[in-house]
Design a protein around this motif. Structure first.
Motif, PDB file in Angstrom:
ATOM      1  N   ALA A  97       0.826  -1.208   0.000  1.00  0.00           N
ATOM      2  CA  ALA A  97       0.000   0.000   0.000  1.00  0.00           C
ATOM      3  C   ALA A  97       0.863   1.262   0.000  1.00  0.00           C
ATOM      4  O   ALA A  97       0.524   2.255  -0.655  1.00  0.00           O
ATOM      5  N   GLU A  98       1.982   1.224   0.713  1.00  0.00           N
ATOM      6  CA  GLU A  98       2.846   2.403   0.752  1.00  0.00           C
ATOM      7  C   GLU A  98       3.525   2.631  -0.593  1.00  0.00           C
ATOM      8  O   GLU A  98       3.667   3.768  -1.041  1.00  0.00           O
ATOM      9  N   LEU A  99       3.945   1.550  -1.262  1.00  0.00           N
ATOM     10  CA  LEU A  99       4.518   1.698  -2.602  1.00  0.00           C
ATOM     11  C   LEU A  99       3.503   2.300  -3.561  1.00  0.00           C
ATOM     12  O   LEU A  99       3.831   3.197  -4.358  1.00  0.00           O
ATOM     13  N   ALA A 100       2.268   1.815  -3.505  1.00  0.00           N
ATOM     14  CA  ALA A 100       1.228   2.341  -4.387  1.00  0.00           C
ATOM     15  C   ALA A 100       0.999   3.821  -4.126  1.00  0.00           C
ATOM     16  O   ALA A 100       0.851   4.624  -5.067  1.00  0.00           O
ATOM     17  N   ARG A 134       3.150   6.000  -2.872  1.00  0.00           N
ATOM     18  CA  ARG A 134       4.312   6.778  -3.320  1.00  0.00           C
ATOM     19  C   ARG A 134       4.318   6.972  -4.826  1.00  0.00           C
ATOM     20  O   ARG A 134       4.723   8.021  -5.327  1.00  0.00           O
ATOM     21  N   LEU A 135       3.891   5.941  -5.546  1.00  0.00           N
ATOM     22  CA  LEU A 135       3.923   5.994  -7.011  1.00  0.00           C
ATOM     23  C   LEU A 135       2.640   6.580  -7.595  1.00  0.00           C
ATOM     24  O   LEU A 135       2.581   6.857  -8.798  1.00  0.00           O
ATOM     25  N   GLY A 136       1.608   6.729  -6.768  1.00  0.00           N
ATOM     26  CA  GLY A 136       0.343   7.274  -7.256  1.00  0.00           C
ATOM     27  C   GLY A 136      -0.410   6.315  -8.153  1.00  0.00           C
ATOM     28  O   GLY A 136      -1.072   6.743  -9.113  1.00  0.00           O
ATOM     29  N   VAL A 137      -0.330   5.011  -7.857  1.00  0.00           N
ATOM     30  CA  VAL A 137      -1.009   3.995  -8.655  1.00  0.00           C
ATOM     31  C   VAL A 137      -1.736   3.040  -7.715  1.00  0.00           C
ATOM     32  O   VAL A 137      -1.672   3.176  -6.494  1.00  0.00           O
ATOM     33  N   THR A 138      -2.392   2.060  -8.280  1.00  0.00           N
ATOM     34  CA  THR A 138      -3.070   1.050  -7.476  1.00  0.00           C
ATOM     35  C   THR A 138      -2.085  -0.062  -7.107  1.00  0.00           C
ATOM     36  O   THR A 138      -1.022  -0.212  -7.728  1.00  0.00           O
ATOM     37  N   GLU A 139      -2.466  -0.847  -6.110  1.00  0.00           N
ATOM     38  CA  GLU A 139      -1.616  -1.973  -5.719  1.00  0.00           C
ATOM     39  C   GLU A 139      -1.538  -3.011  -6.830  1.00  0.00           C
ATOM     40  O   GLU A 139      -0.523  -3.702  -6.977  1.00  0.00           O
ATOM     41  N   ARG A 140      -2.589  -3.117  -7.645  1.00  0.00           N
ATOM     42  CA  ARG A 140      -2.559  -4.043  -8.778  1.00  0.00           C
ATOM     43  C   ARG A 140      -1.484  -3.615  -9.775  1.00  0.00           C
ATOM     44  O   ARG A 140      -0.757  -4.453 -10.323  1.00  0.00           O
ATOM     45  N   VAL A 142       1.192  -1.926  -9.030  1.00  0.00           N
ATOM     46  CA  VAL A 142       2.479  -2.228  -8.397  1.00  0.00           C
ATOM     47  C   VAL A 142       2.859  -3.682  -8.648  1.00  0.00           C
ATOM     48  O   VAL A 142       4.010  -3.990  -8.969  1.00  0.00           O
ATOM     49  N   ARG A 143       1.892  -4.597  -8.532  1.00  0.00           N
ATOM     50  CA  ARG A 143       2.185  -6.010  -8.772  1.00  0.00           C
ATOM     51  C   ARG A 143       2.653  -6.237 -10.210  1.00  0.00           C
ATOM     52  O   ARG A 143       3.583  -7.023 -10.448  1.00  0.00           O
ATOM     53  N   ARG A 144       2.031  -5.538 -11.174  1.00  0.00           N
ATOM     54  CA  ARG A 144       2.459  -5.691 -12.578  1.00  0.00           C
ATOM     55  C   ARG A 144       3.876  -5.154 -12.779  1.00  0.00           C
ATOM     56  O   ARG A 144       4.692  -5.759 -13.483  1.00  0.00           O
ATOM     57  N   ASP A 145       4.187  -4.006 -12.146  1.00  0.00           N
ATOM     58  CA  ASP A 145       5.532  -3.436 -12.293  1.00  0.00           C
ATOM     59  C   ASP A 145       6.583  -4.311 -11.623  1.00  0.00           C
ATOM     60  O   ASP A 145       7.713  -4.413 -12.101  1.00  0.00           O
ATOM     61  N   VAL A 146       6.206  -4.955 -10.529  1.00  0.00           N
ATOM     62  CA  VAL A 146       7.132  -5.896  -9.879  1.00  0.00           C
ATOM     63  C   VAL A 146       7.431  -7.055 -10.820  1.00  0.00           C
ATOM     64  O   VAL A 146       8.584  -7.503 -10.938  1.00  0.00           O
ATOM     65  N   ASP A 147       6.416  -7.539 -11.522  1.00  0.00           N
ATOM     66  CA  ASP A 147       6.634  -8.624 -12.483  1.00  0.00           C
ATOM     67  C   ASP A 147       7.585  -8.188 -13.595  1.00  0.00           C
ATOM     68  O   ASP A 147       8.414  -8.985 -14.064  1.00  0.00           O
TER      69      ASP A 147
END
Length: 328
Positions: free
Chosen positions: A24-27, A29-35, A37-42
C-alpha cells in the motif's frame, strides 16, 4: 521514455532504498493502485531483479539478492558519493586490501558521465583521508550487513568475541557505525543488557538478520560521538592505571555518565575506575575529572608516577611564587 518504464524505474529506486516496503505504501508513493504495483514488480523480475513478496495485510515487497548482480539505479549524487567512498575505502583496513575497492571504483567511474567524473576528481583531490596503517582487518560483508540493518531499523543477532577471547551471542538494535583510528565500532542497544553498548566490528564473527524491526531510541549525535570516543579510548594504552575514589558506584556513575564504563564497586562507599593514556600527561588528564573534594588513591605506575610528581611540584611552586608582571 514511456510512463510504464518511468514508473518501473521509480519502483526500482524505492526498492533499493529500503529493505521492505508494504504494498500500500509503494502504491501511494507511485500514485497507482496496488494491482499496478504487482504488474511493475513482475516487469522488474523479467529484467533479472529478484523481488520477493509476502502476502497478507502486512505484506509487501523487498529487493533480494539473486544469482547475478543486476543493474543498479543511482542518482548523480549517489554515484559521486559512492565513487568518493570507494577512494576513501581503498586506504582503510578492509579485508582484501585496496585492490577490491579500486577495481569496483574503476567499474563505476568507467560509466560515469564526464561532468560527474570531474566532480569525483575535484573532491578526491581535496580529501586526504589518513592511512590507518597496521590494525585489525574488517570484513566488508559484515560492515554491509550492519549498515543495512542500521538503515532499516532491524534487530540483529551477533556472534561476538570480547577482548579476553570469550565468545557470546548478542541480540542488538544497531544505531550507528563509525571508524575511529584503526578500528570500526558499532553503537547499539543491547537487548540482553538493556543498555547502550559499543562493539568492535572486527570482533564480530557472524551477523544474523532477524527481520524484526524496532523503533529507533532517542539518542543525540553528541552522545553518539561521545560513546564512540569512549569505545576507542578503551583500546590498550601505553599507560594503564586505576583510581579508587571515595564515592559509591551509583553516585560515580551518575556523575561520570558514559565515561563510568568499566568502573566497579570497591566495598560499599568506594569505586575503582580504570583509566589510561598514551603518556603520563594524557593519563593525568583523566584524574582531573574526579569531582572536587573527592579523595582518591591511584595505581599510577613508575616511572610515569615520578614524572607526574615532578611536574606537579613545579606547578605548585609556580602557583606559590609571586605573580609575574601582567600582560600588556
Amino acid at each position: 521514455m514511456s510512463d510504464t518504464t518511468s514508473r518501473a524505474l521509480a519502483l526500482l529506486n524505492l526498492l533499493q532504498t529500503h529493505r521492505h516496503w508494504p504494498g500500500a505504501e509503494l502504491a501511494g508513493r507511485l500514485g497507482v493502485t496496488e494491482r499496478t504495483v504487482r504488474r511493475d514488480v513482475d516487469r522488474l523480475r523479467e529484467l533479472g531483479y529478484r523481488v520477493e513478496s509476502t502476502p497478507g495485510a502486512a505484506g509487501g515487497y523487498r529487493l533480494d539478492a539473486g544469482s547475478a548482480v543486476p543493474p543498479l539505479l543511482l542518482t548523480d549524487d549517489e554515484a559521486v558519493t559512492m565513487a568518493i567512498g570507494l577512494r576513501v575505502a581503498a586506504t582503510q583496513q578492509l579485508v582484501g586490501g585496496p585492490e577490491v575497492t579500486l577495481t569496483a571504483l574503476a567499474k563505476l567511474e568507467q560509466v560515469l558521465p564526464s561532468a560527474l567524473r570531474q566532480r569525483v576528481n575535484a573532491l578526491a583531490a581535496s580529501v586526504h583521508p589518513p592511512r590507518i596503517g597496521e590494525g585489525p582487518v574488517v570484513s566488508p560483508a559484515v560492515l554491509g550487513e550492519i549498515a543495512m540493518a542500521t538503515r532499516d531499523h532491524e534487530r540483529l543477532r551477533l556472534r561476538y568475541v570480547d577482548g579476553a577471547g570469550a565468545e557470546s551471542i548478542r541480540r542488538v538494535e544497531p544505531h550507528a557505525l563509525a571508524p575511529s583510528g584503526r578500528k570500526w565500532f558499532m553503537l547499539c542497544w543491547d537487548l540482553d543488557r538493556d543498555d547502550w553498548r559499543t562493539f568492535r566490528v572486527d570482533r564480530i564473527l557472524a551477523v544474523e538478520h532477524t527481520r524484526v524491526l524496532f523503533t529507533r531510541r532517542e539518542i543525540s549525535e553528541e552522545e553518539i560521538d561521545e560513546r564512540m570516543l569512549i569505545a576507542a579510548s578503551w583500546t590498550p594504552q601505553k599507560i594503564e592505571a586505576d583510581a579508587v575514589m571515595d564515592l559509591p558506584l551509583t553516585t560515580m556513575e551518575a556523575m561520570f555518565g558514559p565515561w563510568s564504563e568499566g568502573a566497579t564497586a570497591e566495598g560499599e562507599g568506594r569505586t575503582r575506575w580504570p583509566f589510561g593514556g598514551s603518556d603520563w600527561r594524557e593519563a593525568m588528564y583523566a584524574l582531573l575529572w574526579i569531582p572536587e573534594g573527592v579523595e582518591y588513591t591511584t595505581s599510577f605506575p613508575e616511572p610515569h608516577r615520578a614524572e607526574l610528581r615532578e611536574s606537579l611540584e613545579r606547578l605548585l611552586r609556580a602557583l606559590d611564587a609571586p605573580a609575574s608582571g601582567s600582560r600588556g
